[in-house]
Scaffold this active site. Structure first.
Site, short mmCIF file in Angstrom:
data_model
loop_
_atom_site.label_atom_id
_atom_site.label_comp_id
_atom_site.label_asym_id
_atom_site.label_seq_id
_atom_site.Cartn_x
_atom_site.Cartn_y
_atom_site.Cartn_z
N GLY A 172 116.90 61.60 -0.79
CA GLY A 172 118.26 61.52 -0.27
C GLY A 172 118.48 62.37 0.95
O GLY A 172 119.12 61.95 1.92
N MET A 173 117.98 63.60 0.91
CA MET A 173 118.13 64.52 2.05
C MET A 173 116.95 64.39 3.00
O MET A 173 117.11 64.24 4.20
CB MET A 173 118.17 65.97 1.56
CG MET A 173 119.33 66.31 0.67
SD MET A 173 120.82 66.49 1.63
CE MET A 173 121.72 65.10 1.07
N ARG A 197 110.80 54.73 -2.07
CA ARG A 197 111.59 55.60 -1.18
C ARG A 197 111.26 55.30 0.28
O ARG A 197 112.15 55.30 1.14
CB ARG A 197 111.30 57.08 -1.46
CG ARG A 197 111.51 57.52 -2.87
CD ARG A 197 112.98 57.81 -3.14
NE ARG A 197 113.12 58.37 -4.46
CZ ARG A 197 113.84 59.45 -4.76
NH1 ARG A 197 114.54 60.06 -3.83
NH2 ARG A 197 113.92 59.89 -5.99
N HIS A 263 112.46 72.46 -5.42
CA HIS A 263 113.36 73.36 -6.16
C HIS A 263 113.30 73.07 -7.66
O HIS A 263 113.76 73.88 -8.46
CB HIS A 263 114.80 73.21 -5.67
CG HIS A 263 115.41 71.89 -6.06
ND1 HIS A 263 115.20 70.74 -5.35
CD2 HIS A 263 116.18 71.55 -7.11
CE1 HIS A 263 115.83 69.74 -5.94
NE2 HIS A 263 116.44 70.20 -7.02
N CYS A 406 129.86 65.41 11.68
CA CYS A 406 129.47 66.16 12.88
C CYS A 406 129.70 67.63 12.59
O CYS A 406 130.45 67.97 11.68
CB CYS A 406 130.24 65.71 14.11
SG CYS A 406 131.95 66.19 14.10
P1 NAD Z 1 115.07 63.86 -3.68
O1 NAD Z 1 114.73 64.31 -5.04
O2 NAD Z 1 116.02 62.75 -3.47
O3 NAD Z 1 113.72 63.49 -2.90
C1 NAD Z 1 112.54 64.24 -2.97
C2 NAD Z 1 111.38 63.32 -2.57
O4 NAD Z 1 110.15 64.05 -2.59
C3 NAD Z 1 111.21 62.14 -3.51
O5 NAD Z 1 111.29 60.95 -2.76
C4 NAD Z 1 109.84 62.36 -4.13
O6 NAD Z 1 109.18 61.17 -4.43
C5 NAD Z 1 109.13 63.16 -3.06
N1 NAD Z 1 108.02 63.97 -3.57
C6 NAD Z 1 107.98 64.72 -4.69
N2 NAD Z 1 106.80 65.34 -4.80
C7 NAD Z 1 106.07 64.99 -3.71
C8 NAD Z 1 104.78 65.33 -3.24
N3 NAD Z 1 104.01 66.17 -3.93
N4 NAD Z 1 104.36 64.79 -2.09
C9 NAD Z 1 105.12 63.92 -1.39
N5 NAD Z 1 106.36 63.56 -1.79
C10 NAD Z 1 106.83 64.11 -2.93
O7 NAD Z 1 115.56 65.18 -2.93
P2 NAD Z 1 116.34 65.34 -1.53
O8 NAD Z 1 117.79 65.15 -1.74
O9 NAD Z 1 115.67 64.57 -0.46
O10 NAD Z 1 116.13 66.90 -1.29
C11 NAD Z 1 114.81 67.41 -1.03
C12 NAD Z 1 114.79 68.91 -1.11
O11 NAD Z 1 115.50 69.47 -0.02
C13 NAD Z 1 115.44 69.47 -2.36
O12 NAD Z 1 114.72 70.59 -2.82
C14 NAD Z 1 116.79 69.86 -1.91
O13 NAD Z 1 117.36 70.85 -2.73
C15 NAD Z 1 116.48 70.38 -0.52
N6 NAD Z 1 117.66 70.29 0.33
C16 NAD Z 1 117.55 70.63 1.61
C17 NAD Z 1 118.65 70.57 2.45
C18 NAD Z 1 118.54 70.93 3.86
O14 NAD Z 1 119.50 70.92 4.58
N7 NAD Z 1 117.38 71.24 4.33
C19 NAD Z 1 119.87 70.16 1.98
C20 NAD Z 1 119.96 69.79 0.67
C21 NAD Z 1 118.85 69.83 -0.13
#
Ligand code: NAD
Length: 552
Positions: A172-173, A197, A263, A406
């Site tokens: 999602g992110m 995905r 996380h 934005c």
């Molecule tokens: P999500 O759970 O929707 O997606 C995570 C993706 O990682 C999944 O598609 C999964 O298949 C993939 N994945 C898992 N293990 C893997 C591996 N070993 N190798 C390759 N792909 C793998 O999560 P999300 O909403 O995309 O968030 C991702 C992370 O970023 C979370 O930890 C979230 O808390 C953090 N986050 C970051 C921000 C930011 O601004 N940087 C904001 C919110 C969340």
């Protein structure tokens, strides 16, 4: 336990409730769970591992029913996704107050959370999932775009053109990363274990193409780099396996990061050597083994990142706490690369800037187009902002209710909020607008491995700030306010608050908007001024903020 029914997307100009504030809560809750918005709507999972919008389907239905009968002087309280009481309050009070995943500090870990979750006593609210203001990947695109733009300014003369960024995770992110890199003219190679995905990001135009082998990915990436052509490539594979292979074959990226759901070692990160199906079974049958394997793989993943950093890749943590897990697994120099906030975002936080978003409750994209015109006119002198809005108009496909994001700062948010309310009042839009933000904002989060990493005065773990943020926004009359634990980086590592407010065109809303859109980003300025950041102190003085202990 009822099973999932199709979640109705409420839109149009007619109310299903007794007022636009309740209506907005209803529409945004349902919007969070649309098939094209949420990552796994059948389980009420919106994004970020197991970030949910309601505790279970009974709770979801009870919330919907309650919002439909909620009076304009009542407030619904939601405890970790379950509606628990309606109190008589007053017209200016929030219509909904939410608390998600909060645990007493000594119990604040995943083990205890999972125990409660299994007993049906809690849910993980992530950030905008449990506070009903998730808007799909667009919600993170601009922040991600800003991060890569700043990286380009700091390291590559203002653009990522002719560079390759390697990352992982297209959830999602994380799904915003390829688009943010190509918007900055670069090449992005994103490793993802789940083919669905990858396909989803291609369908929504966040990603250009998919490949199955590292060799093919390298060939495409290097060709695009040589031609200075923007391109994003989804590579099916496990990051903890692929990164060491890259080192073995001598492939070196220019920029390196990661956005797998590190996380959450139980539900978020797939260990090396397991398929998604095997992991799903292990999650039920031997969760401890799965967690241990996931943590080991994360350590391998971080070790490979450190090798590539040593060889010159600009490397940063993208907010998923992977460094902490690696450190706990014995990777002593896991924190040798910085988090993205101290590296690229903090100066914006000092001016109260952060991910401001709004959604057209009508469901009509034309309403968002009109608000885009308003922002282009009001902030015509802000070149970066105008470039972003034009690019977003061209490249971003809406998911669910049409929305826009934005980064706006202190002062500008209140001004724009009033403009939106005026537009609704004048009948220029087909229905009210709802305004909100991520919890990843300047004054609403305490998260020592992310938003508050390496604060100037060492106050990284001080969590009074998000609590004050939630309290003052409630007092000011936000439409719904939430206080969460564990978002972004997992249990024990963060406390944060959410705020959403409705512009329904009334004079009452105008006053609430003025108050809340001032206090909310204001808390960001204050938090950073208090920590000793000069830019925040200057912002506070310039805007006449009344901080009793700030030297004049
Ligand atoms: P999500 O759970 O929707 O997606 C995570 C993706 O990682 C999944 O598609 C999964 O298949 C993939 N994945 C898992 N293990 C893997 C591996 N070993 N190798 C390759 N792909 C793998 O999560 P999300 O909403 O995309 O968030 C991702 C992370 O970023 C979370 O930890 C979230 O808390 C953090 N986050 C970051 C921000 C930011 O601004 N940087 C904001 C919110 C969340």
């Amino acid at each position: 336990m009822t099973t999932k029914k199709k979640v109705t997307l409420y839109k149009g100009s007619e109310l299903n409730t007794k007022g636009w504030v309740q209506e907005a809560a209803l529409r945004m809750l349902a919007n969070n769970l649309q098939d094209d918005v949420a990552e796994n709507p059948a389980d009420l999972v919106v994004y970020g591992g197991i970030g949910k919008a309601a505790r279970n389907w009974e709770s979801y239905e009870a919330i919907v029913k309650t919002l439909k009968r909620l009076e304009n002087d009542e407030t619904l309280l939601v405890q970790s996704g379950k509606p628990v009481v309606v109190f008589k309050t007053h017209a200016d009070a929030p219509r909904v107050l939410l608390a998600n995943s909060n645990l007493v500090p000594a119990w604040a870990n995943w083990d205890h959370f999972h125990e409660l979750d299994q007993k049906g006593l809690m849910m993980y609210g992530q950030m905008t999932a449990g506070s009903w203001i998730y808007i799909g990947s667009q919600g993170i695109v601009q922040g991600t775009y800003e991060t890569f733009a700043e990286l380009g300014r700091q390291h590559f003369n203002g653009s990522l053109s002719g560079t390759i960024t390697v990352t992982a995770g297209l959830g999602g992110m994380g799904g915003a990363q390829p688009l943010a890199v190509t918007m900055n003219e670069g090449v992005c190679m994103a490793i993802e274990v789940d083919e669905e995905r990858i396909d989803r990001r291609i369908e929504t135009k966040y990603l250009d193409c998919k490949v199955y082998t590292l060799a093919e990915a390298i060939e495409k990436a290097e060709a695009a780099k040589a031609e200075k052509r923007a391109l994003s490539i989804g590579l099916l594979g496990n990051a903890a396996e692929i990164l060491p292979q890259m080192i073995d074959v001598g492939f070196q990226p220019d920029v390196l990061t990661d956005q797998t759901s590190a996380h959450d070692p139980l539900n978020g990160y797939l260990p090396v050597g397991m398929t998604l199906t095997e992991a799903a079974a292990a999650r039920q049958n031997e969760p401890d083994v799965l967690i241990a394997k996931a943590k080991q793989s994360m350590a391998t993943h971080v070790k490979a990142m450190l090798v590539m950093q040593e060889k010159g890749a600009i490397t940063f943590d993208y907010g998923n706490n992977i460094r902490q897990v690696a450190l706990d697994e014995g990777v002593k120099d896991a924190f040798a690369f910085p988090g993205f906030v101290p590296a690229y975002i903090r100066p914006q936080f000092c001016e109260g800037k952060g991910p401001f978003r709004w959604v057209a409750l009508s469901g009509d994209p034309e309403d968002i187009r009109k608000t885009d015109e308003a922002i282009l006119e009001m902030f015509a002198d802000n070149e970066g902002l105008c470039k972003w809005i034009r690019m977003a108009q061209e490249k971003i496909a809406f998911q669910g209710l049409p929305s826009r994001i934005c980064w706006l700062g202190y002062g500008d948010r209140a001004r724009f909020g009033k403009r939106l309310n005026d537009m609704v009042a004048a009948g220029e839009l087909k229905a009210p607008i709802v305004i909100g933000r991520d919890h990843l904002d300047s004054g609403s989060v305490a998260s020592p491995n992310r938003e508050t990493e390496a604060m100037k005065d060492g106050s990284d773990a001080v969590a009074d700030w998000p609590i004050l943020n939630a309290l003052i926004n409630s007092v000011g009359g936000a439409s719904w306010v939430s206080l969460h634990h564990g978002g972004g980086v997992g249990m024990g590592y963060s406390l944060h608050s959410g705020m959403v407010i409705v512009a329904d065109g009334t004079k009452e809303a105008e006053k609430r908007l003025e108050r809340v859109l001032t206090t909310d980003p204001g808390m960001g300025v204050v938090r950073h001024a208090d920590a000793g950041y000069e830019l925040a102190q200057e912002t506070a003085r310039r805007t006449g903020m009344d901080m009793p202990m700030l030297a004049k």
